[in-house]
Design a protein around this motif. Structure first.
Motif, PDB file in Angstrom:
ATOM      1  N   ILE A   1       1.225  -1.081  -0.024  1.00  0.00           N
ATOM      2  CA  ILE A   1       0.270   0.168  -0.132  1.00  0.00           C
ATOM      3  C   ILE A   1       0.841   0.772  -0.145  1.00  0.00           C
ATOM      4  O   ILE A   1       0.209   2.423  -0.249  1.00  0.00           O
ATOM      5  CB  ILE A   1      -1.230  -0.207   0.749  1.00  0.00           C
ATOM      6  CG1 ILE A   1      -0.567   0.378   2.689  1.00  0.00           C
ATOM      7  CG2 ILE A   1      -1.747  -0.953   1.200  1.00  0.00           C
ATOM      8  CD1 ILE A   1      -0.769   0.306   3.699  1.00  0.00           C
ATOM      9  N   ARG A   2       2.060   0.411  -0.095  1.00  0.00           N
ATOM     10  CA  ARG A   2       3.080   2.001   0.866  1.00  0.00           C
ATOM     11  C   ARG A   2       4.505   2.006   0.184  1.00  0.00           C
ATOM     12  O   ARG A   2       4.892   0.734   0.850  1.00  0.00           O
ATOM     13  CB  ARG A   2       3.166   2.882   1.468  1.00  0.00           C
ATOM     14  CG  ARG A   2       4.042   4.325   1.936  1.00  0.00           C
ATOM     15  CD  ARG A   2       3.423   4.826   2.891  1.00  0.00           C
ATOM     16  NE  ARG A   2       4.347   5.936   2.645  1.00  0.00           N
ATOM     17  CZ  ARG A   2       4.519   7.267   4.237  1.00  0.00           C
ATOM     18  NH1 ARG A   2       4.352   5.856   5.242  1.00  0.00           N
ATOM     19  NH2 ARG A   2       5.381   7.434   4.165  1.00  0.00           N
ATOM     20  N   GLU A   3       4.897   3.099  -1.185  1.00  0.00           N
ATOM     21  CA  GLU A   3       6.368   2.056  -1.155  1.00  0.00           C
ATOM     22  C   GLU A   3       7.400   2.220  -0.513  1.00  0.00           C
ATOM     23  O   GLU A   3       8.139   1.306   0.229  1.00  0.00           O
ATOM     24  CB  GLU A   3       6.380   2.797  -2.685  1.00  0.00           C
ATOM     25  CG  GLU A   3       6.006   2.735  -3.487  1.00  0.00           C
ATOM     26  CD  GLU A   3       6.761   3.213  -5.273  1.00  0.00           C
ATOM     27  OE1 GLU A   3       7.107   4.384  -4.350  1.00  0.00           O
ATOM     28  OE2 GLU A   3       5.493   3.463  -6.212  1.00  0.00           O
ATOM     29  N   SER A   4       7.371   3.103   0.481  1.00  0.00           N
ATOM     30  CA  SER A   4       8.548   3.239   2.019  1.00  0.00           C
ATOM     31  C   SER A   4       7.998   1.927   2.596  1.00  0.00           C
ATOM     32  O   SER A   4       9.079   1.734   3.524  1.00  0.00           O
ATOM     33  CB  SER A   4       8.276   4.604   2.011  1.00  0.00           C
ATOM     34  OG  SER A   4       7.215   4.983   3.150  1.00  0.00           O
TER      35      SER A   4
ATOM     36  N   ALA B   1      -0.730   3.479   6.106  1.00  0.00           N
ATOM     37  CA  ALA B   1       0.334   4.615   6.345  1.00  0.00           C
ATOM     38  C   ALA B   1       0.711   5.117   6.341  1.00  0.00           C
ATOM     39  O   ALA B   1       2.701   5.156   6.378  1.00  0.00           O
ATOM     40  CB  ALA B   1      -0.099   5.041   4.675  1.00  0.00           C
ATOM     41  N   GLN B   2       0.994   5.541   7.590  1.00  0.00           N
ATOM     42  CA  GLN B   2       1.772   6.783   8.173  1.00  0.00           C
ATOM     43  C   GLN B   2       1.896   5.505   9.971  1.00  0.00           C
ATOM     44  O   GLN B   2       2.309   6.330  10.823  1.00  0.00           O
ATOM     45  CB  GLN B   2       0.640   7.626   9.146  1.00  0.00           C
ATOM     46  CG  GLN B   2      -0.073   8.756   8.263  1.00  0.00           C
ATOM     47  CD  GLN B   2      -0.503  10.089   8.776  1.00  0.00           C
ATOM     48  OE1 GLN B   2      -1.168   9.635   9.761  1.00  0.00           O
ATOM     49  NE2 GLN B   2      -1.491  10.723   7.186  1.00  0.00           N
TER      50      GLN B   2
ATOM     51  N   PHE C   1     -10.254  -5.279   6.594  1.00  0.00           N
ATOM     52  CA  PHE C   1     -10.191  -4.261   7.956  1.00  0.00           C
ATOM     53  C   PHE C   1      -9.090  -3.637   7.502  1.00  0.00           C
ATOM     54  O   PHE C   1      -8.721  -2.607   6.154  1.00  0.00           O
ATOM     55  CB  PHE C   1      -9.112  -5.271   9.551  1.00  0.00           C
ATOM     56  CG  PHE C   1      -7.344  -5.384   8.372  1.00  0.00           C
ATOM     57  CD1 PHE C   1      -7.246  -6.530   7.584  1.00  0.00           C
ATOM     58  CD2 PHE C   1      -6.478  -4.468   8.965  1.00  0.00           C
ATOM     59  CE1 PHE C   1      -5.877  -6.651   7.902  1.00  0.00           C
ATOM     60  CE2 PHE C   1      -5.058  -3.669   8.268  1.00  0.00           C
ATOM     61  CZ  PHE C   1      -5.015  -5.346   7.375  1.00  0.00           C
ATOM     62  N   GLY C   2      -9.174  -2.024   8.463  1.00  0.00           N
ATOM     63  CA  GLY C   2      -9.054  -0.729   8.330  1.00  0.00           C
ATOM     64  C   GLY C   2      -8.011  -0.293   9.177  1.00  0.00           C
ATOM     65  O   GLY C   2      -7.473  -1.712  10.485  1.00  0.00           O
ATOM     66  N   GLU C   3      -7.672   1.044   9.666  1.00  0.00           N
ATOM     67  CA  GLU C   3      -6.690   0.606  10.408  1.00  0.00           C
ATOM     68  C   GLU C   3      -6.696   0.486  11.496  1.00  0.00           C
ATOM     69  O   GLU C   3      -5.812   0.429  12.904  1.00  0.00           O
ATOM     70  CB  GLU C   3      -6.707   2.557  10.379  1.00  0.00           C
ATOM     71  CG  GLU C   3      -5.486   3.234  11.547  1.00  0.00           C
ATOM     72  CD  GLU C   3      -6.034   4.564  12.165  1.00  0.00           C
ATOM     73  OE1 GLU C   3      -5.600   4.656  13.662  1.00  0.00           O
ATOM     74  OE2 GLU C   3      -7.360   4.159  12.328  1.00  0.00           O
ATOM     75  N   LEU C   4      -7.366   1.010  12.948  1.00  0.00           N
ATOM     76  CA  LEU C   4      -8.031   0.219  13.742  1.00  0.00           C
ATOM     77  C   LEU C   4      -7.274  -1.014  14.286  1.00  0.00           C
ATOM     78  O   LEU C   4      -6.766  -0.848  15.177  1.00  0.00           O
ATOM     79  CB  LEU C   4      -9.674   0.726  14.711  1.00  0.00           C
ATOM     80  CG  LEU C   4     -10.229   2.244  14.464  1.00  0.00           C
ATOM     81  CD1 LEU C   4     -10.758   2.194  15.424  1.00  0.00           C
ATOM     82  CD2 LEU C   4      -8.348   3.148  15.094  1.00  0.00           C
ATOM     83  N   ILE C   5      -8.611  -1.555  13.833  1.00  0.00           N
ATOM     84  CA  ILE C   5      -7.597  -3.140  13.979  1.00  0.00           C
ATOM     85  C   ILE C   5      -6.263  -3.864  13.266  1.00  0.00           C
ATOM     86  O   ILE C   5      -5.435  -4.322  14.310  1.00  0.00           O
ATOM     87  CB  ILE C   5      -7.653  -4.282  13.132  1.00  0.00           C
ATOM     88  CG1 ILE C   5      -8.112  -5.810  13.216  1.00  0.00           C
ATOM     89  CG2 ILE C   5      -7.959  -4.071  11.298  1.00  0.00           C
ATOM     90  CD1 ILE C   5      -9.000  -6.093  13.185  1.00  0.00           C
TER      91      ILE C   5
END
Length: 227
Positions: free
Chosen positions: A44-47, A128-129, A99-103
Motif C-alpha cells: 500500500i506504500r512504496e516506503s 500508511a502513517q 480490516f482498516g486502520e484501527l484493527i
C-alpha cells in the motif's frame, strides 16, 4: 519446527536483508518451484514495501449475518505474536475490506510485523502513517460487518499463486515480500533457504563489483555461472 522466540527474531531480521528474487531462485534449485504468490498482491506504500515474518492465518467467507461486529475476528487477531504476519484468506474478489486502520493498529501493538491480505483494506492513508507494511489485493471503503466473517484461524489456507492457482499457507510458514512480490517459504525449509539466499546475495554483490570494474557479461558468466 520448534524455534525459540529469539531464534525466530534473528531469522526474520536476516530475511529482511535478502530479496524475494533470490529466495525464488533458491526454492527453484531445491525443487520447490511453486511458492511464489500472485503478482496482484501489492504494497500500500512504496516506503513500506518489505516485510518478513511467520504466517498467522485468518480465514473467512462472504456470508450475511446480523449484528454490529465480528467477535471471531477480534478473537483471531488476539493470538498474534511478535514477528508474525497476519495472512487473510477467503473471498478475495468480493469487494469488501477485511480490516482498516484501527484493527491494524491493534495488531501492530501486539508485535505483528505486517499483513498479507487476499482481499481488501480501507483507511490506507492512516495505515500508511503507521510504519506497518501491508500487501493486499485491492482497496475498498465497504466494511466487512454483515457481509464477510472470520470462520477459522491458525489453519492452512489457500492464496492465489504465481505459477499455480493456489498456494497453501500453513501457520508458521514464512512470508517474505518486497517490490518484486511475495514468496512463501515452507517452515521446514526456512533456515536452509535463508543460508542459501544469503550466499547468493553475497555472490551477486561480487558480480556487481566486477561489472562496475569493467568485466563483461560473458566474463562474468564464465567466472560465476548463471547470473
Amino acid at each position: 519446527m520448534t524455534l525459540t522466540p529469539a531464534r525466530k527474531a534473528e531469522l526474520r531480521e536476516r530475511y529482511l536483508k535478502v530479496d524475494t528474487a533470490n529466495v525464488a531462485d533458491i526454492l527453484d534449485e531445491m525443487g520447490h518451484p511453486d511458492h511464489g504468490l500472485a503478482s496482484s498482491f501489492w504494497p500500500i506504500r512504496e516506503s513500506q514495501n518489505k516485510m518478513a515474518g511467520w504466517a498467522y492465518t485468518v480465514r473467512g467467507q462472504m456470508t450475511p449475518y446480523p449484528g454490529t461486529g465480528d467477535p471471531a475476528k477480534m478473537e483471531a487477531v488476539s493470538g498474534l505474536e511478535p514477528g508474525s504476519i497476519s495472512v487473510w484468506s477467503g473471498g478475495g474478489a468480493q469487494g469488501v475490506c477485511f480490516f482498516g486502520e484501527l484493527i491494524a493498529r491493534g495488531m501492530q501493538h501486539r508485535g505483528c510485523a505486517g499483513s498479507l491480505i487476499d482481499g481488501g483494506i480501507r483507511d490506507i492513508e492512516w495505515i500508511a502513517q503507521m510504519n506497518f507494511p501491508v500487501f493486499t489485493q485491492y482497496r475498498s471503503p465497504v466494511q466487512s460487518i454483515g457481509r464477510w466473517q472470520v470462520n477459522a484461524w491458525q489453519v492452512p489456507v489457500y492464496l492465489p499463486g504465481a505459477t499455480v492457482d493456489r498456494v497453501t499457507v500453513r501457520p508458521d510458514d514464512f512470508i517474505l515480500a518486497d517490490f518484486d512480490g511475495v514468496m512463501l517459504i515452507p517452515q521446514e525449509l526456512v533456515e536452509t533457504v535463508l543460508e542459501k539466499a544469503e550466499a547468493l546475495t553475497r555472490k551477486e554483490a561480487a558480480i556487481r563489483e566486477d561489472l562496475d570494474r569493467g568485466m563483461t557479461l560473458p566474463d562474468v558468466l564464465a567466472k560465476y555461472g548463471h547470473v
